[in-house]
Each structure stands twice: as structure tokens, then as C-alpha cells.
Design a protein around this motif. Structure first.
Motif, PDB file in Angstrom:
ATOM      1  N   LEU A 170      -7.870  10.534  -4.887  1.00 29.10           N
ATOM      2  CA  LEU A 170      -8.573   9.980  -3.740  1.00 29.10           C
ATOM      3  C   LEU A 170      -7.658   9.085  -2.906  1.00 29.10           C
ATOM      4  O   LEU A 170      -7.680   9.131  -1.674  1.00 29.10           O
ATOM      5  N   THR A 171      -6.825   8.308  -3.573  1.00 27.53           N
ATOM      6  CA  THR A 171      -5.924   7.397  -2.865  1.00 27.53           C
ATOM      7  C   THR A 171      -4.898   8.166  -2.050  1.00 27.53           C
ATOM      8  O   THR A 171      -4.542   7.765  -0.938  1.00 27.53           O
ATOM      9  N   ILE A 172      -4.425   9.281  -2.584  1.00 25.28           N
ATOM     10  CA  ILE A 172      -3.389  10.055  -1.880  1.00 25.28           C
ATOM     11  C   ILE A 172      -4.005  10.925  -0.790  1.00 25.28           C
ATOM     12  O   ILE A 172      -3.472  11.029   0.316  1.00 25.28           O
TER      13      ILE A 172
ATOM     14  N   GLY B  48     -10.637  -7.747 -11.606  1.00 27.92           N
ATOM     15  CA  GLY B  48      -9.858  -6.544 -11.907  1.00 27.92           C
ATOM     16  C   GLY B  48     -10.239  -5.372 -11.016  1.00 27.92           C
ATOM     17  O   GLY B  48      -9.373  -4.689 -10.457  1.00 27.92           O
ATOM     18  N   ILE B  49     -11.539  -5.151 -10.845  1.00 26.85           N
ATOM     19  CA  ILE B  49     -11.998  -4.051  -9.986  1.00 26.85           C
ATOM     20  C   ILE B  49     -11.687  -4.359  -8.531  1.00 26.85           C
ATOM     21  O   ILE B  49     -11.336  -3.463  -7.752  1.00 26.85           O
ATOM     22  N   GLY B  50     -11.784  -5.644  -8.138  1.00 25.75           N
ATOM     23  CA  GLY B  50     -11.427  -6.012  -6.761  1.00 25.75           C
ATOM     24  C   GLY B  50      -9.959  -5.728  -6.458  1.00 25.75           C
ATOM     25  O   GLY B  50      -9.626  -5.274  -5.364  1.00 25.75           O
ATOM     26  N   LEU B  51      -9.080  -5.984  -7.426  1.00 26.41           N
ATOM     27  CA  LEU B  51      -7.654  -5.695  -7.237  1.00 26.41           C
ATOM     28  C   LEU B  51      -7.404  -4.194  -7.091  1.00 26.41           C
ATOM     29  O   LEU B  51      -6.480  -3.781  -6.387  1.00 26.41           O
ATOM     30  N   VAL B  52      -8.233  -3.398  -7.745  1.00 29.25           N
ATOM     31  CA  VAL B  52      -8.120  -1.939  -7.575  1.00 29.25           C
ATOM     32  C   VAL B  52      -8.402  -1.566  -6.123  1.00 29.25           C
ATOM     33  O   VAL B  52      -7.686  -0.765  -5.521  1.00 29.25           O
ATOM     34  N   GLY B  53      -9.455  -2.171  -5.546  1.00 30.54           N
ATOM     35  CA  GLY B  53      -9.776  -1.900  -4.142  1.00 30.54           C
ATOM     36  C   GLY B  53      -8.672  -2.350  -3.208  1.00 30.54           C
ATOM     37  O   GLY B  53      -8.319  -1.631  -2.264  1.00 30.54           O
ATOM     38  N   ILE B  54      -8.104  -3.537  -3.444  1.00 32.40           N
ATOM     39  CA  ILE B  54      -7.023  -4.031  -2.591  1.00 32.40           C
ATOM     40  C   ILE B  54      -5.795  -3.131  -2.702  1.00 32.40           C
ATOM     41  O   ILE B  54      -5.133  -2.825  -1.704  1.00 32.40           O
ATOM     42  N   THR B  55      -5.498  -2.684  -3.913  1.00 30.25           N
ATOM     43  CA  THR B  55      -4.362  -1.764  -4.110  1.00 30.25           C
ATOM     44  C   THR B  55      -4.563  -0.471  -3.339  1.00 30.25           C
ATOM     45  O   THR B  55      -3.638   0.030  -2.686  1.00 30.25           O
TER      46      THR B  55
ATOM     47  N   LEU C 264      -6.397  -0.023  -0.678  1.00 30.52           N
ATOM     48  CA  LEU C 264      -6.273  -0.311   0.750  1.00 30.52           C
ATOM     49  C   LEU C 264      -4.817  -0.409   1.181  1.00 30.52           C
ATOM     50  O   LEU C 264      -4.433   0.095   2.243  1.00 30.52           O
ATOM     51  N   LEU C 265      -3.994  -1.061   0.372  1.00 33.53           N
ATOM     52  CA  LEU C 265      -2.567  -1.196   0.704  1.00 33.53           C
ATOM     53  C   LEU C 265      -1.884   0.160   0.744  1.00 33.53           C
ATOM     54  O   LEU C 265      -1.088   0.448   1.652  1.00 33.53           O
ATOM     55  N   ILE C 266      -2.183   1.003  -0.241  1.00 38.72           N
ATOM     56  CA  ILE C 266      -1.574   2.341  -0.273  1.00 38.72           C
ATOM     57  C   ILE C 266      -2.031   3.157   0.936  1.00 38.72           C
ATOM     58  O   ILE C 266      -1.224   3.850   1.570  1.00 38.72           O
ATOM     59  N   TRP C 267      -3.316   3.072   1.274  1.00 37.93           N
ATOM     60  CA  TRP C 267      -3.826   3.785   2.444  1.00 37.93           C
ATOM     61  C   TRP C 267      -3.134   3.309   3.712  1.00 37.93           C
ATOM     62  O   TRP C 267      -2.782   4.103   4.575  1.00 37.93           O
ATOM     63  N   GLY C 268      -2.948   2.001   3.831  1.00 34.74           N
ATOM     64  CA  GLY C 268      -2.301   1.463   5.023  1.00 34.74           C
ATOM     65  C   GLY C 268      -0.883   1.979   5.177  1.00 34.74           C
ATOM     66  O   GLY C 268      -0.464   2.377   6.271  1.00 34.74           O
ATOM     67  N   ILE C 269      -0.128   1.998   4.066  1.00 36.13           N
ATOM     68  CA  ILE C 269       1.257   2.487   4.120  1.00 36.13           C
ATOM     69  C   ILE C 269       1.295   3.968   4.475  1.00 36.13           C
ATOM     70  O   ILE C 269       2.084   4.403   5.329  1.00 36.13           O
ATOM     71  N   LEU C 270       0.433   4.748   3.841  1.00 37.32           N
ATOM     72  CA  LEU C 270       0.421   6.192   4.114  1.00 37.32           C
ATOM     73  C   LEU C 270      -0.001   6.493   5.551  1.00 37.32           C
ATOM     74  O   LEU C 270       0.543   7.403   6.185  1.00 37.32           O
ATOM     75  N   LEU C 271      -0.972   5.730   6.087  1.00 40.53           N
ATOM     76  CA  LEU C 271      -1.416   5.963   7.460  1.00 40.53           C
ATOM     77  C   LEU C 271      -0.316   5.640   8.458  1.00 40.53           C
ATOM     78  O   LEU C 271      -0.161   6.334   9.467  1.00 40.53           O
ATOM     79  N   VAL C 272       0.463   4.586   8.187  1.00 36.56           N
ATOM     80  CA  VAL C 272       1.592   4.262   9.074  1.00 36.56           C
ATOM     81  C   VAL C 272       2.603   5.398   9.068  1.00 36.56           C
ATOM     82  O   VAL C 272       3.121   5.804  10.110  1.00 36.56           O
ATOM     83  N   VAL C 273       2.882   5.938   7.873  1.00 38.73           N
ATOM     84  CA  VAL C 273       3.829   7.069   7.771  1.00 38.73           C
ATOM     85  C   VAL C 273       3.294   8.285   8.510  1.00 38.73           C
ATOM     86  O   VAL C 273       4.024   8.958   9.253  1.00 38.73           O
ATOM     87  N   LEU C 274       2.000   8.572   8.334  1.00 38.36           N
ATOM     88  CA  LEU C 274       1.395   9.741   8.981  1.00 38.36           C
ATOM     89  C   LEU C 274       1.371   9.585  10.503  1.00 38.36           C
ATOM     90  O   LEU C 274       1.574  10.565  11.238  1.00 38.36           O
ATOM     91  N   LEU C 275       1.138   8.364  10.989  1.00 37.15           N
ATOM     92  CA  LEU C 275       1.161   8.132  12.436  1.00 37.15           C
ATOM     93  C   LEU C 275       2.553   8.353  13.002  1.00 37.15           C
ATOM     94  O   LEU C 275       2.709   8.877  14.105  1.00 37.15           O
ATOM     95  N   GLY C 276       3.575   7.954  12.235  1.00 39.15           N
ATOM     96  CA  GLY C 276       4.945   8.209  12.678  1.00 39.15           C
ATOM     97  C   GLY C 276       5.258   9.691  12.734  1.00 39.15           C
ATOM     98  O   GLY C 276       5.895  10.171  13.671  1.00 39.15           O
ATOM     99  N   ILE C 277       4.779  10.435  11.724  1.00 38.17           N
ATOM    100  CA  ILE C 277       4.981  11.885  11.723  1.00 38.17           C
ATOM    101  C   ILE C 277       4.254  12.535  12.892  1.00 38.17           C
ATOM    102  O   ILE C 277       4.775  13.423  13.571  1.00 38.17           O
TER     103      ILE C 277
ATOM    104  N   LEU D 130      -7.562 -11.604   8.377  1.00 40.50           N
ATOM    105  CA  LEU D 130      -9.005 -11.818   8.379  1.00 40.50           C
ATOM    106  C   LEU D 130      -9.746 -10.674   7.702  1.00 40.50           C
ATOM    107  O   LEU D 130     -10.786 -10.881   7.066  1.00 40.50           O
ATOM    108  N   PHE D 131      -9.219  -9.453   7.838  1.00 37.59           N
ATOM    109  CA  PHE D 131      -9.836  -8.330   7.141  1.00 37.59           C
ATOM    110  C   PHE D 131      -9.762  -8.542   5.635  1.00 37.59           C
ATOM    111  O   PHE D 131     -10.753  -8.331   4.917  1.00 37.59           O
ATOM    112  N   THR D 132      -8.600  -8.967   5.145  1.00 34.84           N
ATOM    113  CA  THR D 132      -8.434  -9.199   3.710  1.00 34.84           C
ATOM    114  C   THR D 132      -9.356 -10.304   3.218  1.00 34.84           C
ATOM    115  O   THR D 132     -10.011 -10.178   2.176  1.00 34.84           O
TER     116      THR D 132
END
Length: 417
Positions: A24-26, A231-238, A240-253, A286-288
């Protein structure tokens, strides 16, 4: 403290190591990118089929206004022929105009064997309306009417300029700001609901399997609940961070992929420019903060509910009001985009149960700083209070079996020492 860290580590690693989380994250950023760029790409692909449309104009006033384009080829007709109704004909539609449309507005009709497409209907209506407007103005005998009409049809759109804190002026785009706010609002709604639900499900699983009886023998119930929530909250934050990085890469592509298309490139440049003027650091911070505060509030409530019930069916009486409140928050956020300083937006961005969702719509539209600070203070104060209250309920409910508690009984548990 070490016991809470062990529980946090267990909850975090147990979830991020699952195949469903990894997939799901990928995949989700690619799905989001596809939803954005695939329609834009498909919109540039034109159909090779040109539809044949017969124009039967008994007045001969309107037929000259119909011009061929890449989708429609117009053919002049003299009268309605039976072959137009046949399934074997290549004619897709017939437009018949029997009288002057100024004298009789119902004198035009479109005939087709299938439902008339929206594109054809819009094209015919626009063409006829343009000629009707011209005929009406001509009846006034205005000199140089053609030049006046050309000048009259010019569209004007004012630029929007935003002053920054240092007094400099930059181009802005309210539509982009609202869209960003809506996306952030929906993300908070989705993550709070999904990961809050994970907390309740995890608590219920441990209670029904009786594992919790062994756990509370070596760790306090409040520590167990806090470790699970964090612990579950950190899973959600993780995620979100991975999604943000991947979306930046995809926008560049995507920028490199669509770089040869001038129209798409121009639109992308305008969007990027508008995004850069939104103070992304402030938005991300503020989102975080709103996500963490909202998650703590609802996760603590879900933990208390999960500890109090013995089966998922028993959760409906408690979950229904929460679901209604969350859906109301989402709709309040959506409607606040049109009036970010109105009473609905103002009060819902201060009430802790709705503020994480509604405030994220107002932030890109420059909500007052004092309201943002007040909203966060109320949010985190309420989160701490609810964690304490939920801890009291969790402590009693986690070891109670067989009986479905009422809300009145759960309130009594809070006073137990």
C-alpha cells in the motif's frame, strides 16, 4: 519508560513489516499520480472518428455558422430524408431549423438514433446563440457592429497578487490554495480514521485472545495504551513521509515526461509557481501537528472503546456518533473552502474534534496566526485530557468480559482509583 518504548517498537515493527503495508505504501503514490496525470494525458488523445452531422436550415440564416472541427463534419441538407433514421446510414445526427429562432425559439431540434452527446449539444447551442445575439444587435442598426462585437467578446481576468510578510508581491492562485487545503484535509481524515481504527482493532484482538491479561501483569494499562497509540501513530507518520518522497519523485518524472507538451508544461509551471508561494514549510509543519493532535484524540477514544467491548458488533453504539462527527468535520472543511473566515470555518477550526480537519483548509488561505495557535493549544490540551480519561476506561474495560457496558458505566469507571 522503557516498557512504553518496547511496546512502541513492537507495534511499529509488527505493522511496517507486513506485506499489505509495504504494498500500500509503495503503490498508493502511483495511484494518486495516475489519477492526476492519466486523465490529463488521455484528454490530449483525440478520436480518429469524425461524426457526420446534417444541417437542414429552412431559413438559410444559421447554416453558415457551423464550421467543421476535428470531431464533427457538417453537411448541408435540404429536407429530412428517411435514410437518416436507418441504422445503415453514416449520418450520426441531424439538426433541423424550421423558422427564425428569434421569432420561434423552439424551431431548432437535434435528431439522432442515440442519445445526443453533450459535446454536440453544446456546440449547436453555442453556434445558434451566437447568431441569435448577432441578429438581435443587427436589428438596432448599430454602425461598425462587427468591430464592436469583436471587442465586446474579449474576456478579461484580473491577476491575483499576494503580499508576503516582508512586503514583496507574488502571483497567487486561490484555486491551488483551496485544492491543497482539500487534499491535506482528506489525508488527515483518512489517516485518523484508518489508524485510529487500527488501535481499536489491536486492543480488541489482545483482549479477546486473553493476551492482555499477561501483558498487564508486567506493564501498567496506561503504559500499554500509550505504547500502542504512539507505535501505530508512528506507522502513519512513516507512511506519510514515504508517500511525500515518492510523490516528489513522480512529479519530477512527470515534468520531464510532459515537458514537450507546451500546454501541459505551461499549466505545470503555473501550478508549481503557485505552490511555491504557499509557504510549504509552514503547511507541512501545521499538517504534522494537526495530524498528531487529531490522531491522539480519536485513537484514545478508539482505544477506550476497544477495551470496553467484547466483539466488533458491540462497537456500533459507540462508533456511530464518532463516524457522524468525522463526516461532519470533512464536509465542514469542504464548505469552509468557499468562506474560510465564516462562522462555520471559525468555530469548527477551534473545536478539538473538528479542528484538525477544518483548520487545514484555512491554513493555505492564510488563517490568522492567533487562531492557528489557539486551535493547536485547544487540540493538544483536549488530547491530553482524553488520553487520561481513556486510560481510566482502558484500565477497567480491558479485563472485563461477558458484559456489554453502557456509556453510564464507562463514565463511572473514570472515577475508579
Amino acid at each position: 519508560m522503557n516498557k512504553i518504548l518496547i511496546i512502541i517498537q513492537r507495534e511499529f515493527l509488527n505493522r511496517v513489516s507486513k506485506k499489505s503495508f509495504i504494498l500500500l505504501t509503495i503503490l498508493m503514490p502511483f495511484i494518486f499520480a495516475a489519477l492526476i496525470f492519466v486523465p490529463a494525458l488521455l484528454s490530449t488523445v483525440k478520436s480518429d472518428e469524425v461524426k457526420q452531422v446534417v444541417i437542414i436550415d429552412h431559413t438559410q440564416k444559421y447554416i453558415g455558422q457551423f464550421k467543421d472541427d476535428e470531431s464533427y463534419h457538417f453537411i448541408a441538407g435540404q429536407e429530412m430524408l428517411p435514410e437518416y433514421r436507418s441504422d445503415t446510414t453514416r449520418i450520426d445526427a441531424v439538426v433541423e431549423i424550421t423558422e427564425d429562432l428569434i421569432q420561434n425559439p423552439t424551431a431548432a431540434a437535434i435528431y439522432s438514433r442515440k442519445e445526443v452527446t453533450k459535446g454536440l449539444l453544446s456546440l449547436v447551442n453555442n453556434t445558434l446563440n451566437e447568431q441569435i445575439r448577432h441578429d438581435k444587435l443587427t436589428s438596432y442598426n448599430i454602425p461598425e457592429l462587427q468591430n464592436i462585437m469583436q471587442d465586446f467578446d474579449k474576456r478579461y481576468s484580473a491577476r491575483t497578487i499576494k503580499w508576503s510578510e516582508d512586503g514583496s508581491a507574488n502571483e497567487s492562485n486561490a484555486g491551488i490554495a483551496v485544492a491543497v487545503g482539500m487534499i491535506l484535509t482528506f489525508l488527515i481524515y483518512m489517516f485518523v480514521m484508518s489508524y485510529g481504527g487500527m488501535v481499536m482493532q489491536s486492543v480488541m484482538e489482545e483482549k479477546t485472545s486473553r493476551i492482555v491479561e499477561l501483558m498487564v501483569s508486567s506493564v501498567k494499562p496506561l503504559q500499554l495504551m500509550l505504547g500502542k497509540i504512539i507505535g501505530i501513530g508512528l506507522v502513519g507518520i512513516t507512511q506519510l513521509l514515504i508517500w511525500g518522497i515518492l510523490l516528489v519523485v513522480l512529479l519530477g518524472i512527470a515534468d520531464n515526461t510532459f515537458g514537450g507538451d507546451a500546454a501541459i508544461l505551461k499549466g505545470a509551471e503555473g501550478m508549481i509557481s503557485a505552490l511555491q508561494n504557499l509557504n510549504l514549510l509552514k503547511l507541512g509543519t501545521l499538517f504534522t501537528l494537526n495530524f498528531i493532535g487529531g490522531f491522539l484524540i480519536y485513537a484514545s477514544i478508539f482505544a477506550a472503546i476497544g477495551a470496553s467491548i467484547n466483539a466488533m458488533e458491540d462497537s456500533q453504539q459507540f462508533m456511530t456518533p464518532i463516524m457522524i462527527l468525522m463526516v461532519f468535520s470533512l464536509y465542514a472543511g469542504i464548505y469552509s473552502g468557499d468562506n474560510p473566515d465564516g462562522p462555520l470555518a471559525f468555530w469548527c477550526s477551534l473545536i478539538p474534534f473538528t479542528s484538525p480537519i477544518v483548520m487545514m483548509v484555512r491554513v493555505p488561505l492564510d488563517a490568522p496566526t492567533w487562531q492557528i495557535i489557539l486551535s493547536l493549544c485547544l487540540l493538544y490540551a483536549s488530547a491530553l485530557a482524553l488520553i487520561w480519561i481513556s486510560g481510566k476506561i482502558y484500565r477497567v474495560g480491558i479485563l472485563m468480559y461477558g458484559k456489554k457496558p453502557t456509556l453510564k458505566e464507562m463514565i463511572k469507571w473514570i472515577s475508579y482509583k
